[in-house]
Design an enzyme around this catalytic site. Structure first.
Site, PDB file in Angstrom:
ATOM      1  N   HIS A  44       0.858  -1.184   0.000  1.00  0.00           N
ATOM      2  CA  HIS A  44       0.000   0.000   0.000  1.00  0.00           C
ATOM      3  C   HIS A  44       0.897   1.238   0.000  1.00  0.00           C
ATOM      4  CE1 HIS A  44      -3.967   1.836   1.723  1.00  0.00           C
ATOM      5  NE2 HIS A  44      -3.287   2.736   1.052  1.00  0.00           N
ATOM      6  N   GLU A  71      -2.548  -1.607  -3.243  1.00  0.00           N
ATOM      7  CA  GLU A  71      -3.644  -0.800  -2.697  1.00  0.00           C
ATOM      8  C   GLU A  71      -3.267   0.673  -2.731  1.00  0.00           C
ATOM      9  OE1 GLU A  71      -5.146  -3.812   0.839  1.00  0.00           O
ATOM     10  OE2 GLU A  71      -4.080  -1.988   1.361  1.00  0.00           O
ATOM     11  N   HIS A 192      -8.251  -5.402   7.415  1.00  0.00           N
ATOM     12  CA  HIS A 192      -8.018  -4.400   8.459  1.00  0.00           C
ATOM     13  C   HIS A 192      -8.289  -4.977   9.832  1.00  0.00           C
ATOM     14  CE1 HIS A 192      -6.767  -0.488   9.655  1.00  0.00           C
ATOM     15  NE2 HIS A 192      -6.610  -0.176   8.386  1.00  0.00           N
TER      16      HIS A 192
HETATM   17  N1  PXP Z   1      -6.755  -3.261   3.676  1.00  0.00           N
HETATM   18  C1  PXP Z   1      -6.493  -1.943   3.550  1.00  0.00           C
HETATM   19  C2  PXP Z   1      -7.244  -1.166   2.532  1.00  0.00           C
HETATM   20  C3  PXP Z   1      -5.516  -1.315   4.341  1.00  0.00           C
HETATM   21  O1  PXP Z   1      -5.269  -0.019   4.205  1.00  0.00           O
HETATM   22  C4  PXP Z   1      -4.808  -2.093   5.277  1.00  0.00           C
HETATM   23  C5  PXP Z   1      -3.734  -1.453   6.113  1.00  0.00           C
HETATM   24  O2  PXP Z   1      -2.741  -0.933   5.289  1.00  0.00           O
HETATM   25  C6  PXP Z   1      -5.110  -3.462   5.371  1.00  0.00           C
HETATM   26  C7  PXP Z   1      -6.092  -4.023   4.566  1.00  0.00           C
HETATM   27  C8  PXP Z   1      -4.401  -4.356   6.340  1.00  0.00           C
HETATM   28  O3  PXP Z   1      -4.757  -3.993   7.649  1.00  0.00           O
HETATM   29  P1  PXP Z   1      -3.909  -4.541   8.882  1.00  0.00           P
HETATM   30  O4  PXP Z   1      -2.531  -3.980   8.741  1.00  0.00           O
HETATM   31  O5  PXP Z   1      -4.651  -4.026  10.064  1.00  0.00           O
HETATM   32  O6  PXP Z   1      -3.915  -6.032   8.786  1.00  0.00           O
END
Ligand code: PXP
Length: 252
Positions: A44, A71, A192
């Site tokens: 990301h 992402e 997330h």
């Molecule tokens: N999905 C998105 C859109 C995110 O921004 C993130 C964090 O960068 C994640 C998934 C992954 O989340 P986590 O780091 O809490 O597992």
């Protein structure tokens, strides 16, 4: 079919960047995640490049053998150019703003309908599967259908927060959202704050879950269990037959 595990390696880049050199080695870690069983790698890149840098994305592309998921917010032309240049298996569009600590909301797929239609078409024309980050809200899922996206990524923070207090209540809107997505023929990803504690219950109860992307908790767990064991532990949570809390639930 079990949902796939895509490891978000942003946190590895954060640790590396804190010292300015190349430890830990992001490229090696990504390849090791694949070797240890991860079925995808997620990055990301944010505009300030405070964790994943644009150069990392270029360097990763020829090395990865599993599904590459990029992402980010397509409001940045630089992000669009990067994705079109790399041509990953999947792009996940996230409406985060500059400087945001982490993603904290999904798209308003109704307000942004025209913009999303146009942007999604651009990526799909290059053969890139599209996913858009959305809250577990039926209206937003219906709106997502109108955008032409292949998949949605359900924003699971509220589930993770509510899990320890009342997991049934926490997962209810996600089950409803997933049922709607299935009915409309949209694929389902999620991410997330998913963790070893809450992942299995989510995977067991969300119909048609295709993929989860997990970063923060997985990398934190790796400090205790090691990366290889940790990835195996997460993969086990995604097994449809695995019921870690079975005996506990029987006793309740
Ligand atoms: N999905 C998105 C859109 C995110 O921004 C993130 C964090 O960068 C994640 C998934 C992954 O989340 P986590 O780091 O809490 O597992």
């Amino acid at each position: 079919m079990d949902a796939k595990l895509s490891v978000n390696i942003n946190k590895i880049a954060t640790i590396r960047n804190s010292r300015g050199a190349n430890t830990p080695d992001l490229l090696k870690t990504a390849q090791d995640c694949e070797r240890f069983g991860a079925q995808g790698i997620t990055v990301h890149p944010r505009p300030d490049e405070r964790h994943i840098r644009y150069k990392d994305v270029h360097d990763l592309k020829p090395l990865l053998t599993t599904e590459f998921n990029i992402e980010g917010n397509p409001k940045e032309q630089r992000f669009i150019d990067l994705v079109l240049n790399i041509v990953p298996a999947q792009v996940t569009l996230v409406p985060d703003v500059t400087g945001q600590l982490t993603s904290d909301h999904g798209w308003d797929t109704i307000k942004n309908k025209d913009y999303l239609i146009e942007t999604i078409a651009l990526f799909k024309k290059s053969g890139i599967r599209t996913s858009i980050f959305v809250d577990a809200d039926i209206r937003m899922i219906e709106g997502a259908k109108e955008t032409g996206t292949d998949r949605i990524e359900l924003y699971t923070e509220s589930y993770a927060k509510g899990y320890s207090e009342n997991k049934l209540k926490a997962i209810e809107p996600f089950i409803a959202a997933a049922k709607k997505a299935n009915e409309l023929g949209i694929g389902i990803n999620a991410g997330h704050d998913l963790s070893l504690e809450n992942l299995n219950y989510f995977a067991k109860n969300i119909p048609g879950l295709l993929e989860v992307s997990i970063g923060h908790a997985l990398i934190s767990d790796a400090l205790y269990f090691g990366l290889e064991n940790t990835i195996q532990l997460y993969l086990r949570q995604l097994k449809s037959t695995y019921q870690p809390s079975f005996f506990k639930e029987e006793q309740e």
